[in-house]
Design a protein around this motif. Structure first.
Motif, mmCIF file in Angstrom:
data_model
loop_
_atom_site.group_PDB
_atom_site.id
_atom_site.type_symbol
_atom_site.label_atom_id
_atom_site.label_comp_id
_atom_site.label_asym_id
_atom_site.label_seq_id
_atom_site.Cartn_x
_atom_site.Cartn_y
_atom_site.Cartn_z
ATOM 1 N N GLU A 1 0.854 -1.189 0.000
ATOM 2 C CA GLU A 1 0.000 0.000 0.000
ATOM 3 C C GLU A 1 0.888 1.236 0.000
ATOM 4 O O GLU A 1 1.870 1.298 0.737
ATOM 5 N N MET A 2 0.534 2.230 -0.805
ATOM 6 C CA MET A 2 1.378 3.405 -0.935
ATOM 7 C C MET A 2 1.442 4.224 0.363
ATOM 8 O O MET A 2 2.517 4.646 0.772
ATOM 9 N N GLU A 3 0.315 4.414 1.008
ATOM 10 C CA GLU A 3 0.275 5.267 2.193
ATOM 11 C C GLU A 3 0.719 4.549 3.463
ATOM 12 O O GLU A 3 1.497 5.078 4.247
ATOM 13 N N THR A 4 0.225 3.340 3.668
ATOM 14 C CA THR A 4 0.491 2.640 4.935
ATOM 15 C C THR A 4 1.719 1.729 4.874
ATOM 16 O O THR A 4 2.190 1.275 5.905
ATOM 17 N N LYS A 5 2.192 1.437 3.674
ATOM 18 C CA LYS A 5 3.328 0.516 3.459
ATOM 19 C C LYS A 5 3.022 -0.911 3.905
ATOM 20 O O LYS A 5 3.915 -1.722 4.099
ATOM 21 N N ASP A 6 1.737 -1.236 4.078
ATOM 22 C CA ASP A 6 1.328 -2.602 4.419
ATOM 23 C C ASP A 6 1.359 -3.470 3.164
ATOM 24 O O ASP A 6 1.059 -3.003 2.059
ATOM 25 N N PRO A 7 1.708 -4.758 3.303
ATOM 26 C CA PRO A 7 1.703 -5.641 2.130
ATOM 27 C C PRO A 7 0.280 -5.885 1.634
ATOM 28 O O PRO A 7 -0.663 -5.937 2.418
#
Length: 71
Positions: A31-37
């Motif tokens: 995810e671009m904002e949260t950096k979650d996979p």
């Protein structure tokens, strides 16, 4: 004689082995904002509008496309 036969067979098979090379594309979708996979996202490789390889990401967002033709 055996060395000659081995050398000759390697000489003949070398171009075939070079033509059979393929590559691997691997990476991670996040995810671009949260950096979650991004879990179970579809990843596809297109050629002229046609899918030639595809896969899904794992629980960590990782993917691997194997046996990618050269070019």
């Amino acid at each position: 004689m055996k060395k000659l036969a081995l050398s000759l067979s390697l000489f003949v098979l070398s171009p075939i082995l070079l033509l059979a090379q393929s590559g691997i594309i691997k990476g991670q979708v996040m995810e671009m904002e949260t950096k979650d996979p991004v879990v179970f996202a579809s990843v596809a490789l297109f050629e002229n509008g046609t899918i030639i390889k595809g896969c899904e990401t794992d629980f960590d967002g990782n993917y691997v496309l194997n046996s990618i033709p050269a070019g």
